[in-house]
Design a protein around this motif. Structure first.
Motif, PDB file in Angstrom:
ATOM      1  N   GLU A 104       0.830  -1.252   0.083  1.00 18.05           N
ATOM      2  CA  GLU A 104       0.114  -0.002   0.011  1.00 18.05           C
ATOM      3  C   GLU A 104       0.990   1.301  -0.085  1.00 18.05           C
ATOM      4  N   LEU A 105       2.000   1.097   0.936  1.00 18.86           N
ATOM      5  CA  LEU A 105       2.882   2.364   0.900  1.00 18.86           C
ATOM      6  C   LEU A 105       3.524   2.742  -0.401  1.00 18.86           C
ATOM      7  N   LYS A 106       3.910   1.425  -1.286  1.00 15.20           N
ATOM      8  CA  LYS A 106       4.623   1.852  -2.437  1.00 15.20           C
ATOM      9  C   LYS A 106       3.628   2.533  -3.346  1.00 15.20           C
ATOM     10  N   GLU A 107       2.292   1.883  -3.383  1.00 17.05           N
ATOM     11  CA  GLU A 107       1.274   2.596  -4.522  1.00 17.05           C
ATOM     12  C   GLU A 107       1.095   3.787  -3.987  1.00 17.05           C
ATOM     13  N   GLU A 108       1.193   4.351  -2.800  1.00 19.10           N
ATOM     14  CA  GLU A 108       1.041   5.998  -2.451  1.00 19.10           C
ATOM     15  C   GLU A 108       2.082   6.566  -2.827  1.00 19.10           C
ATOM     16  N   LEU A 109       3.400   5.944  -2.787  1.00 20.30           N
ATOM     17  CA  LEU A 109       4.656   6.661  -3.273  1.00 20.30           C
ATOM     18  C   LEU A 109       4.847   6.754  -4.472  1.00 20.30           C
ATOM     19  N   ILE A 110       4.609   6.016  -5.274  1.00 18.63           N
ATOM     20  CA  ILE A 110       4.621   5.929  -6.734  1.00 18.63           C
ATOM     21  C   ILE A 110       3.715   6.958  -7.285  1.00 18.63           C
ATOM     22  N   ASN A 115       9.977   6.355  -7.535  1.00 18.01           N
ATOM     23  CA  ASN A 115      10.522   5.272  -8.380  1.00 18.01           C
ATOM     24  C   ASN A 115      11.256   4.613  -7.548  1.00 18.01           C
ATOM     25  N   PHE A 116      11.020   3.023  -8.039  1.00 15.26           N
ATOM     26  CA  PHE A 116      11.910   2.282  -6.994  1.00 15.26           C
ATOM     27  C   PHE A 116      12.653   1.444  -7.763  1.00 15.26           C
ATOM     28  N   LYS A 117      13.816   0.869  -7.561  1.00 17.21           N
ATOM     29  CA  LYS A 117      14.873   0.043  -8.229  1.00 17.21           C
ATOM     30  C   LYS A 117      14.855  -1.306  -7.800  1.00 17.21           C
ATOM     31  N   SER A 118      14.411  -1.643  -6.646  1.00 19.34           N
ATOM     32  CA  SER A 118      14.595  -3.025  -5.991  1.00 19.34           C
ATOM     33  C   SER A 118      13.210  -3.277  -5.648  1.00 19.34           C
ATOM     34  N   GLU A 119      13.255  -4.760  -5.303  1.00 22.01           N
ATOM     35  CA  GLU A 119      11.927  -5.492  -5.218  1.00 22.01           C
ATOM     36  C   GLU A 119      11.541  -5.354  -3.459  1.00 22.01           C
ATOM     37  N   THR A 120      12.305  -4.609  -2.831  1.00 20.29           N
ATOM     38  CA  THR A 120      12.460  -4.844  -1.312  1.00 20.29           C
ATOM     39  C   THR A 120      11.411  -3.862  -0.575  1.00 20.29           C
ATOM     40  N   ASP A 121      10.976  -4.354   0.547  1.00 23.67           N
ATOM     41  CA  ASP A 121      10.005  -3.508   1.355  1.00 23.67           C
ATOM     42  C   ASP A 121      10.819  -2.303   1.885  1.00 23.67           C
ATOM     43  N   THR A 122      12.350  -2.770   2.170  1.00 21.29           N
ATOM     44  CA  THR A 122      13.089  -1.869   2.693  1.00 21.29           C
ATOM     45  C   THR A 122      13.397  -0.315   1.881  1.00 21.29           C
ATOM     46  N   GLU A 123      13.193  -0.533   0.575  1.00 18.41           N
ATOM     47  CA  GLU A 123      13.464   0.543  -0.357  1.00 18.41           C
ATOM     48  C   GLU A 123      12.077   1.498  -0.162  1.00 18.41           C
ATOM     49  N   VAL A 124      11.045   0.698   0.127  1.00 18.52           N
ATOM     50  CA  VAL A 124       9.671   1.488   0.457  1.00 18.52           C
ATOM     51  C   VAL A 124       9.876   2.280   1.618  1.00 18.52           C
ATOM     52  N   ALA A 125      10.311   1.572   2.683  1.00 21.22           N
ATOM     53  CA  ALA A 125      10.431   2.243   4.090  1.00 21.22           C
ATOM     54  C   ALA A 125      11.564   3.389   3.886  1.00 21.22           C
ATOM     55  N   CYS A 126      12.428   3.481   3.032  1.00 24.20           N
ATOM     56  CA  CYS A 126      13.599   4.571   2.854  1.00 24.20           C
ATOM     57  C   CYS A 126      12.856   5.716   2.198  1.00 24.20           C
ATOM     58  N   ILE A 129      10.521   7.490   4.603  1.00 26.72           N
ATOM     59  CA  ILE A 129      11.156   8.561   5.388  1.00 26.72           C
ATOM     60  C   ILE A 129      11.565   9.593   4.810  1.00 26.72           C
ATOM     61  N   ASP A 130      12.309   9.492   3.104  1.00 22.71           N
ATOM     62  CA  ASP A 130      12.490  10.490   2.516  1.00 22.71           C
ATOM     63  C   ASP A 130      11.290  11.620   2.482  1.00 22.71           C
ATOM     64  N   TYR A 131      10.074  10.861   2.251  1.00 22.09           N
ATOM     65  CA  TYR A 131       9.068  11.800   1.912  1.00 22.09           C
ATOM     66  C   TYR A 131       8.553  12.655   3.168  1.00 22.09           C
ATOM     67  N   LYS A 149       2.989   5.254  10.767  1.00 20.95           N
ATOM     68  CA  LYS A 149       2.311   4.919   9.439  1.00 20.95           C
ATOM     69  C   LYS A 149       2.805   3.247   9.343  1.00 20.95           C
ATOM     70  N   VAL A 150       3.975   2.842   9.841  1.00 20.63           N
ATOM     71  CA  VAL A 150       4.409   1.418   9.218  1.00 20.63           C
ATOM     72  C   VAL A 150       3.926   0.332  10.125  1.00 20.63           C
ATOM     73  N   LYS A 151       3.589  -0.807   9.661  1.00 21.45           N
ATOM     74  CA  LYS A 151       3.308  -1.858  10.316  1.00 21.45           C
ATOM     75  C   LYS A 151       4.218  -2.974   9.776  1.00 21.45           C
ATOM     76  N   GLY A 152       4.524  -3.892  10.824  1.00 19.01           N
ATOM     77  CA  GLY A 152       5.647  -4.650  10.774  1.00 19.01           C
ATOM     78  C   GLY A 152       7.056  -4.731  11.987  1.00 19.01           C
ATOM     79  N   ALA A 153       7.689  -5.266  11.518  1.00 24.04           N
ATOM     80  CA  ALA A 153       8.975  -5.377  12.477  1.00 24.04           C
ATOM     81  C   ALA A 153      10.214  -4.664  11.704  1.00 24.04           C
ATOM     82  N   TYR A 154      10.787  -3.964  12.524  1.00 23.40           N
ATOM     83  CA  TYR A 154      11.981  -3.163  11.885  1.00 23.40           C
ATOM     84  C   TYR A 154      13.009  -2.686  12.900  1.00 23.40           C
ATOM     85  N   ALA A 155      14.489  -3.132  12.797  1.00 26.87           N
ATOM     86  CA  ALA A 155      15.462  -2.278  13.116  1.00 26.87           C
ATOM     87  C   ALA A 155      15.978  -1.613  11.974  1.00 26.87           C
TER      88      ALA A 155
END
Ligand code: GLU
Length: 223
Positions: A104-110, A115-126, A129-131, A149-155
């Protein structure tokens, strides 16, 4: 979930980061990478496979601030492009964990132009944060919005363009901060930094750590 290490201090960051990543090898990983702050640039080097492949690519830098990662792919294949650190705009991150609402976050950011280069959830997180950083011009406010905003697990280990601090937040993933004579470190496991520090603190959830060579400052998430 794999490994994170970060360093800011008086020594060259690269050997300390590599040493830390090697201590985390026992957890298994498919790729490794490092981001180094060099003057006003953040230089990223990544490699598929073993840390020694990464070491062969690294150019000796005098930089004293950096973050490193060993990845165990959860979102996207184990390729160099998908490996960490990821960089979007002013923000560079390493991430352990899984961002559950990344689609969902990726769709909103697109929609708003990312634009995204990778397939990762991490690039979306990045990108998220930039936004927020571009909206707030304040990384602590941006990370507070991210936590909400974010659901899930992260360090996360976070570098910001034009800043000389290291930032960290966590949820449902381990992250320790260590204080030493040669500077301050973060890691997903004490083992990675125990050679360099004499005091350890466990980062709590909903706290933003701002770490410089001399100081470790902890801020409550802003609401
Ligand atoms: N979910 C992230 C990825 O697939 C992080 C994986 C990890 O914790 O190593 O890149």
């Amino acid at each position: 979930m794999c490994g994170i290490v970060g360093y800011v201090g008086s020594r060259k960051a690269t050997p300390i980061l590599i040493d830390g990543l090697l201590c985390l090898e026992y957890r298994g990983y498919d790729s490794a990478g490092i981001a180094l702050k060099e003057n006003n640039n953040i230089i990223i080097t990544k490699s598929k496979g073993l840390i020694k492949n990464l070491e062969e690519k690294l150019i000796d830098k005098t930089t004293t601030l950096g973050i490193g990662h060993t990845r165990w792919a959860t979102h996207g294949t184990p390729t160099e492009t998908n490996s960490h650190p990821h960089q979007v705009g002013d923000i560079t991150i390493v991430h352990n964990g899984i961002i559950e609402n990344y689609k969902e976050l990726k769709e909103e950011l697109i929609k708003i132009g990312y634009n995204f280069k990778s397939e990762t959830d991490t690039e979306v997180a990045c990108a998220l944060i930039d936004y927020y950083y571009k909206q707030e011009s304040d990384i602590k406010k941006a990370l507070s919005k991210f936590i909400d905003k974010v659901k899930g697990a992260y360090a996360l280990g976070v570098l910001v363009k034009n800043e000389n601090n290291l930032y960290s937040i966590r949820k449902d993933c381990p992250l320790v901060i260590g204080k030493g004579n040669i500077g301050n470190l973060i890691a997903s496991d004490i083992l990675a930094i125990s050679n360099y520090v004499d005091k350890i603190l466990y980062l709590e959830e909903n706290i933003i750590a701002e770490i410089s060579e001399k100081n470790i400052k902890l801020y409550n998430k802003e609401s």
